[in-house]
Design a protein around this motif. Sequence first.
Motif, PDB file in Angstrom:
ATOM      1  N   ASP A   1     -69.976 -41.854 -94.536  1.00 50.25           N
ATOM      2  CA  ASP A   1     -69.020 -40.768 -94.301  1.00 50.25           C
ATOM      3  C   ASP A   1     -69.304 -40.056 -92.977  1.00 50.25           C
ATOM      4  OD1 ASP A   1     -67.594 -41.225 -96.637  1.00 50.25           O
ATOM      5  OD2 ASP A   1     -68.694 -39.726 -97.795  1.00 50.25           O
TER       6      ASP A   1
ATOM      7  N   SER B   1     -61.263 -43.149 -88.486  1.00 51.19           N
ATOM      8  CA  SER B   1     -61.034 -42.746 -89.882  1.00 51.19           C
ATOM      9  C   SER B   1     -62.047 -41.691 -90.305  1.00 51.19           C
ATOM     10  CB  SER B   1     -61.177 -43.943 -90.826  1.00 51.19           C
ATOM     11  OG  SER B   1     -60.152 -44.869 -90.630  1.00 51.19           O
TER      12      SER B   1
ATOM     13  N   THR C   1     -63.679 -40.275 -93.786  1.00 51.29           N
ATOM     14  CA  THR C   1     -63.782 -40.731 -95.168  1.00 51.29           C
ATOM     15  C   THR C   1     -64.643 -39.796 -96.001  1.00 51.29           C
ATOM     16  OG1 THR C   1     -65.711 -42.116 -94.657  1.00 51.29           O
ATOM     17  CG2 THR C   1     -63.556 -43.174 -94.529  1.00 51.29           C
TER      18      THR C   1
ATOM     19  N   GLU D   1     -59.562 -41.766 -97.457  1.00 50.55           N
ATOM     20  CA  GLU D   1     -59.567 -42.044 -96.021  1.00 50.55           C
ATOM     21  C   GLU D   1     -58.365 -41.391 -95.367  1.00 50.55           C
ATOM     22  OE1 GLU D   1     -58.371 -44.770 -92.482  1.00 50.55           O
ATOM     23  OE2 GLU D   1     -57.386 -44.689 -94.429  1.00 50.55           O
TER      24      GLU D   1
END
Length: 198
Positions: A59, A120, A122, A151
Motif C-alpha cells: 500500500d 494507483s 491501494t 484501488e
Amino acid sequence: MNNNKDLSIKIVDPSAVNLAYYQEIKQYSDYFWNLSNLGEPALDHKINMFLTKEARLLDQQCFDEWLTLFLEDGCYWIPGSMPAASPASEATYEFHDIRRLKDRIVRLQTGFAYSQIPVSKTNRILGAPEVWAVPGSSEGFLVRTSFIVFESRDGKSQVLSGWYGYVIIKDNDELKIKMKQINLNDCLSPQGNNSFFL
C-alpha cells in the motif's frame, strides 16, 4: 538472402525452463485446493504480523523492502483458472520469479510505466490467516487468507477480492515468502488494468 535451409534451428532452449520448479509450485497450489487433507488450521500471531507488514509495504509502494520478504527462488502468481492449473501449462494473469519482480519494480520506479500514470492508490484488508504446516516440512507453512483490495486511479475506483495462498518458509529465524498465489474471485472474467501489485 537467407533461404532458411536449416529449419531445425531452435529459437528457445527448452532446457532453460525449470520444470521441477513449476512442479513444486503446482504441488503447493494443490494443497490449497484440498485443505481437508491438512487437518485443522492454526492461528499464528507472527505470521499474521508478517502478512500485515507485507500488505502495508504494498500500500505504501515500498517495493524494494517488499521484495526482501521473498526467498531468492520465490514467486508471485495470479492464476487465470479455479482451481489453479500449473503455470507451466496454462496462461496466467501473472507469474513472476524474483528476477521478473525486480524488473517490474525498476520499471515502476522510473515513472514511465504508462499503465501506472497516475499511480494507483491501494488499501488492503486481510482476513485472519489460517496456517498449516507444509506436509513433510518442519520449516514451511501454508497460509490462506481472504483479501479485499480497494484501488483508486485517475478518478476511478475498483474493489478486487479473493484469497491469498502463501507458502512461507522459516529462513534463519526469518519468515520469507516462497510463493504468493493471488486467487481472484472473478478470475474467469475479463480483467481490467490491474497493473499494480495485488
